[in-house]
Design a protein around this motif. Structure first.
Motif, PDB file in Angstrom:
ATOM      1  N   ALA A 147       0.834  -1.201   0.000  1.00 31.87           N
ATOM      2  CA  ALA A 147       0.000   0.000   0.000  1.00 31.87           C
ATOM      3  C   ALA A 147       0.872   1.256   0.000  1.00 31.87           C
ATOM      4  CB  ALA A 147      -0.927  -0.002   1.214  1.00 31.87           C
ATOM      5  N   TYR A 148       1.963   1.216   0.740  1.00 32.16           N
ATOM      6  CA  TYR A 148       2.897   2.345   0.712  1.00 32.16           C
ATOM      7  C   TYR A 148       3.507   2.489  -0.681  1.00 32.16           C
ATOM      8  CZ  TYR A 148       6.936   5.293   1.565  1.00 32.16           C
ATOM      9  OH  TYR A 148       7.863   6.301   1.483  1.00 32.16           O
ATOM     10  N   GLY A 149       3.936   1.362  -1.269  1.00 30.46           N
ATOM     11  CA  GLY A 149       4.539   1.420  -2.600  1.00 30.46           C
ATOM     12  C   GLY A 149       3.589   1.941  -3.653  1.00 30.46           C
ATOM     13  N   ARG A 150       2.282   1.734  -3.455  1.00 29.69           N
ATOM     14  CA  ARG A 150       1.287   2.237  -4.401  1.00 29.69           C
ATOM     15  C   ARG A 150       0.898   3.684  -4.116  1.00 29.69           C
ATOM     16  NH1 ARG A 150      -1.277  -3.169  -3.369  1.00 29.69           N
ATOM     17  NH2 ARG A 150      -0.786  -4.481  -5.167  1.00 29.69           N
ATOM     18  N   GLY A 151       1.523   4.278  -3.108  1.00 26.60           N
ATOM     19  CA  GLY A 151       1.225   5.673  -2.790  1.00 26.60           C
ATOM     20  C   GLY A 151      -0.073   5.865  -2.053  1.00 26.60           C
ATOM     21  N   GLN A 152      -0.589   4.797  -1.430  1.00 25.79           N
ATOM     22  CA  GLN A 152      -1.904   4.857  -0.798  1.00 25.79           C
ATOM     23  C   GLN A 152      -1.854   5.225   0.677  1.00 25.79           C
ATOM     24  OE1 GLN A 152      -2.937   0.804  -1.824  1.00 25.79           O
ATOM     25  NE2 GLN A 152      -4.221   1.465  -3.530  1.00 25.79           N
ATOM     26  N   LEU A 153      -0.668   5.357   1.251  1.00 30.40           N
ATOM     27  CA  LEU A 153      -0.548   5.686   2.673  1.00 30.40           C
ATOM     28  C   LEU A 153       0.275   6.951   2.842  1.00 30.40           C
ATOM     29  CD1 LEU A 153       0.108   2.142   4.206  1.00 30.40           C
ATOM     30  CD2 LEU A 153      -2.050   3.391   4.083  1.00 30.40           C
ATOM     31  N   PRO A 154      -0.355   8.121   2.819  1.00 31.30           N
ATOM     32  CA  PRO A 154       0.409   9.367   2.966  1.00 31.30           C
ATOM     33  C   PRO A 154       1.053   9.518   4.336  1.00 31.30           C
ATOM     34  CG  PRO A 154      -1.951   9.795   3.051  1.00 31.30           C
ATOM     35  CD  PRO A 154      -1.797   8.364   2.641  1.00 31.30           C
ATOM     36  N   GLU A 155       0.476   8.853   5.348  1.00 31.37           N
ATOM     37  CA  GLU A 155       1.032   8.857   6.698  1.00 31.37           C
ATOM     38  C   GLU A 155       0.624   7.572   7.391  1.00 31.37           C
ATOM     39  OE1 GLU A 155       3.025   9.883   8.746  1.00 31.37           O
ATOM     40  OE2 GLU A 155       3.786  11.776   7.975  1.00 31.37           O
ATOM     41  N   PHE A 156       1.197   7.342   8.584  1.00 33.67           N
ATOM     42  CA  PHE A 156       0.847   6.137   9.323  1.00 33.67           C
ATOM     43  C   PHE A 156       1.133   6.378  10.799  1.00 33.67           C
ATOM     44  CE2 PHE A 156       0.955   1.591  10.422  1.00 33.67           C
ATOM     45  CZ  PHE A 156      -0.200   1.211   9.771  1.00 33.67           C
ATOM     46  N   PRO A 157       0.287   5.805  11.682  1.00 37.59           N
ATOM     47  CA  PRO A 157       0.430   6.090  13.111  1.00 37.59           C
ATOM     48  C   PRO A 157       1.479   5.242  13.815  1.00 37.59           C
ATOM     49  CG  PRO A 157      -1.465   4.681  12.771  1.00 37.59           C
ATOM     50  CD  PRO A 157      -0.930   5.009  11.406  1.00 37.59           C
ATOM     51  N   GLY A 158       2.610   5.025  13.195  1.00 34.86           N
ATOM     52  CA  GLY A 158       3.663   4.258  13.836  1.00 34.86           C
ATOM     53  C   GLY A 158       4.543   5.137  14.714  1.00 34.86           C
ATOM     54  N   VAL A 159       5.072   4.543  15.769  1.00 39.22           N
ATOM     55  CA  VAL A 159       6.044   5.228  16.621  1.00 39.22           C
ATOM     56  C   VAL A 159       7.422   4.943  16.046  1.00 39.22           C
ATOM     57  CG1 VAL A 159       7.042   5.385  18.922  1.00 39.22           C
ATOM     58  CG2 VAL A 159       4.565   5.052  18.637  1.00 39.22           C
ATOM     59  N   PRO A 160       8.170   5.958  15.604  1.00 33.76           N
ATOM     60  CA  PRO A 160       9.404   5.701  14.849  1.00 33.76           C
ATOM     61  C   PRO A 160      10.451   4.887  15.594  1.00 33.76           C
ATOM     62  CG  PRO A 160       9.213   8.024  15.446  1.00 33.76           C
ATOM     63  CD  PRO A 160       7.888   7.401  15.738  1.00 33.76           C
TER      64      PRO A 160
END
Length: 775
Positions: A304-317
């Motif tokens: 999904a990230y590779g397809r550009g579908q996730l502009p952000e994500f709630p992960g803790v870096p």
């Protein structure tokens, strides 16, 4: 089993029972038994599916890539012989495994649901009932094997700090929870059938599918009910898990399955080892680097990230993403099975990477960003540029997500009220894509939040001790030392190429397929069915009535007629939104009192010319192409035949309504119900049967959502200048969407010919006009 009980002893001639052999981990375990433990006998518990036996499923399984290297090494004939000699299929499932052999030495129990959020009853049935069924059958068999029970490292629930390799500390009554989970479906199913709930489903279905027909409404309402039940049961599982301190129903039921194993087997005079892997991904070394059987836990997020579908994500870096290659898990399972276990003292092994070779989430993101920047995913509009994440935090992302969802919903409602044009269809497609992206972000945020914000580190001292117990000379691809994993190399050169390899080839093939224009096949058993208004002619029933009426009354009466019609338009629009047939009946009432001869005179004159001038040249060119290919072309309209008559010469058959008359005067009624939506679908089935036509190879062209009922019967459905709802349905169904233009000149209209049109037959072989118009 072998008498050698020293650490690192092989499985020797052990009789091994393997569950979950068709799953990801189970496949790899079976391959390792076949390739590296040649003296073992293997029993596989495989559930028959429909008419497919367990043996047939095994034969299909052995053709998979995981077994390729072993088959090539020993040869196909020898591989078949070895499987026949060493492998036995036991038909059954975990909850009802039937009678098990009485001489089992080792059980490798890897079967379970792999979904994080299944309906609560399904999760309990697979993970908890599966465990009780298996251990009950083992007790009944008389076997006393060493059981290696594969669980998950996240079985401890929502915790922080160090997770030890030991029995879980909780006092929850898993039997009571199991009973409650099973009764949840019955309770939710009953609630879904209550009148007040069903009324809501029906109201929404009528609003969305009323124009398609009553059966479409009923089907949509039932699908909505089933979806409601599933969502409620998924929510039951999620909320119950969280209320008990677990991330999801998957980890909750895996915890209860462990308790079943402990109480029934490991603490009841038998030997038990529990292996708890973290997030399992593609193989690092064995059977070959990158081996993967379908997308696993983290892969949908990566793609999904590779397809550009996730502009952000709630992960803790700086949280740790605990990933482990599948071959490390398999090697640990086999090693645990080889190592003696104490009676009444279960052993626990965390097969994880976070303790000794941690992968911070920001490094995972950097790896994904690097790979897709160098190797962008293709799309119809070129390579996809991946977004940059700033890790704004879960709360801020949630606020932004809610705002975007509200904005998109408002824009979607606005566009849906606009007339359907190329521009509005582009807006609709853009909003649908945006909504899918938001839905995906919402789904992934809810599903993965606990795994990308974790502050949990898994202790793995027992697993390191198990690794140290392997004998000297153990091949590298049989070890599981996580400290040896180079994460950058693993992701860039092994895992990411593996998962993208499953998608890029498909995308390229699909694009090539869409770019290739196929000629119409020449055959005589194919129909080409064309709707009339909006598909073949750029005209509607109200406009046609005005043309007829204006030709019959003095010009001085035109304003009054127009004003009367204008006042009636809101009621017509309401009828059209409810049902196409109701709209046609309502409008036909205005023809009451008009003489049939007068209508025919206008059809032969000014009205006919006006209708032909509104013909869509692209439509008539397509009709000509179908006729040239030998297809039977049919024009269908639910309204009166008078409007379609000027186009009869272009079709093999015209099927239309006919207005009722008495003594040559129209009564304002139709002779029979209008041929629209599901009535047209019923007619089409009978028409195809009568003429010996193949619907799966036939073509259909329509412009309204009401056309869905009959278009879906045809193997080649095309939507032409569609309304918004039909456009959306076509996008979901992958139907062809076309924009057809009107370039039919007035001189061509007068002549009634398409001789100037490319692709139209102009020879004398054009079919006769007889039998083209039917009531």
């Amino acid at each position: 089993m072998t008498d050698d009980t020293s650490p690192g002893a092989t499985l020797g001639s052990a009789h091994v029972l393997l569950t979950g052999a068709t799953g990801f981990v189970g496949q790899a375990v079976l391959e390792r038994l076949l390739s590296s433990h040649p003296d073992t006998r293997i029993s596989l518990l495989i559930r028959p599916k429909s008419r497919t036996t367990g043996e047939t499923r095994l034969a299909t399984l052995l053709k998979k890539p995981v077994f390729r290297a072993w088959r090539e090494r020993v040869g196909e004939e020898e591989a078949a012989r070895l499987v026949a000699e060493r492998v036995t299929v036991i038909p059954g499932d975990l909850a009802n495994p039937g009678t098990l052999p009485g001489d089992i030495d080792v059980v490798l129990h890897s079967a379970s649901t792999v979904s994080f959020d299944p309906p609560i009853d399904e999760a309990f049935q697979t993970n908890v009932d599966g465990a009780t069924g298996l251990y009950g059958a083992l007790l009944a068999s008389g076997s006393d094997p060493h059981v290696v029970h594969v669980s998950t490292a996240y079985v401890g629930g929502m915790r922080k700090g160090i997770a030890p390799e030991r029995k879980l500390e909780h006092t929850i009554d898993w039997r009571a929870e199991n009973d409650a989970a099973k009764s949840a479906r019955r309770r939710v199913e009953m609630a879904s059938r209550q009148p007040e709930v069903l009324r809501g489903f029906l109201a929404k279905a009528r609003a969305q599918h009323g124009k398609v027909g009553p059966q479409a409404v009923a089907k949509a309402a039932e699908e909505a009910r089933v979806e409601w039940v599933t969502k409620r049961l998924v929510d039951h599982g999620r909320i119950r898990a969280e209320s008990l301190g677990w991330t999801d129903v998957y980890t909750l039921t895996k915890a209860f399955a462990e308790r079943v194993a402990e109480e029934t087997w490991g603490e009841a005079g038998h030997r038990l080892s529990l292996v708890r892997p973290s997030i399992i991904e593609s193989a690092l070394r064995h059977p070959y680097p990158g081996w993967l059987d379908g997308f696993k836990v983290a892969d949908p997020l990566i793609l999904a990230y590779g397809r550009g579908q996730l502009p952000e994500f709630p992960g803790v870096p700086d949280s740790v993403l605990d990933v482990i290659p599948v071959d490390f898990v398999v090697n640990a399972i086999i090693a645990a099975a080889q190592r003696p276990a104490e009676i009444d003292e279960p052993r626990y092994y965390h097969v994880t990477s976070g303790g000794r070779n941690p992968l911070p989430f920001h490094e995972m993101y950097e790896n994904v960003n690097e790979f897709f920047t160098k190797n962008p995913m293709p799309s119809e509009n070129g390579d996809i540029a991946v977004p940059s994440w700033n890790f704004p935090g879960g709360r801020r992302l949630e606020r932004n997500l809610r705002l975007q969802e509200r904005l998109t919903s408002t824009l979607d409602d606005t566009v849906a009220r606009l007339p359907s044009t190329k521009r509005t269809r582009r807006w609709t497609a853009s909003l649908d894509k945006r909504q899918r992206g938001l839905d995906l972000l919402r789904y992934f945020s809810d599903l993965y939040r606990a795994y990308v914000q974790t502050e949990l580190i898994f202790d793995d001292r027992n697993t390191r001790d198990l690794l140290d117990s392997l004998p000297e000379g153990t091949p590298e691809d049989a070890r599981f030392d996580v400290a040896e994993i180079d994460w950058h190399d693993y992701f860039q050169n092994v895992h990411f190429p593996s998962i993208t390899g499953l998608t890029k080839a498909f995308a390229v093939r699909k694009g090539a397929r869409e770019r290739t224009k196929r000629a119409l096949p020449v055959r005589s058993d194919v129909l080409a069915v064309f709707d009339f208004e909006g598909t073949v002619v750029e005209s509607n029933l109200v406009e046609q009535y005005l043309w007829i009426r204006s030709g019959l009354i003095p010009k001085a009466a035109w304003p009054g007629e127009f004003a009367s019609l204008l006042l009636a338009v809101p009621s017509y629009l309401r009828a059209e939104r409810r049902e196409r047939g109701e709209f046609i009946r309502t409008l036909m009432r205005r023809y009451r009192g008009i003489r049939v001869d007068d209508v025919q005179r206008l059809v032969d004159g000014s009205f006919g010319e006006a209708m032909r001038s509104r013909g869509l040249s692209d439509a008539l060119a397509r009709v000509a192409q179908h006729r040239a290919a030998g297809h039977r072309t049919v024009l269908v309209t639910g309204a009166d035949e008078s409007a379609a008559a000027p186009f009869a010469q272009y079709f093999d058959d015209v099927v239309a309504g006919r207005m009722h008359s008495v003594d040559g005067v129209l009564t304002g009624y139709l002779e029979r119900p209008p041929l629209v939506d599901e009535a047209r679908a019923a007619w089409l089935r009978e028409y195809a049967r009568e003429h010996g036509m193949n619907l799966t190879q036939s073509y259909g062209y329509g412009d309204s959502h009401a056309d869905v009922a009959w278009l879906q019967l045809l193997g080649n459905a095309h939507v032409v200048n569609p309304d918004t709802e039909l456009y959306r349905h076509a996008q979901r169904m992958k139907w062809t969407v076309e924009d057809w233009n009107r370039t039919f000149t007035r001189s061509q209209a007068r002549a009634g010919t398409l001789s100037m049109m490319p692709g139209h037959p102009t020879d004398a072989s054009e079919p006769e006009k007889g039998d083209r118009t039917r009531a």
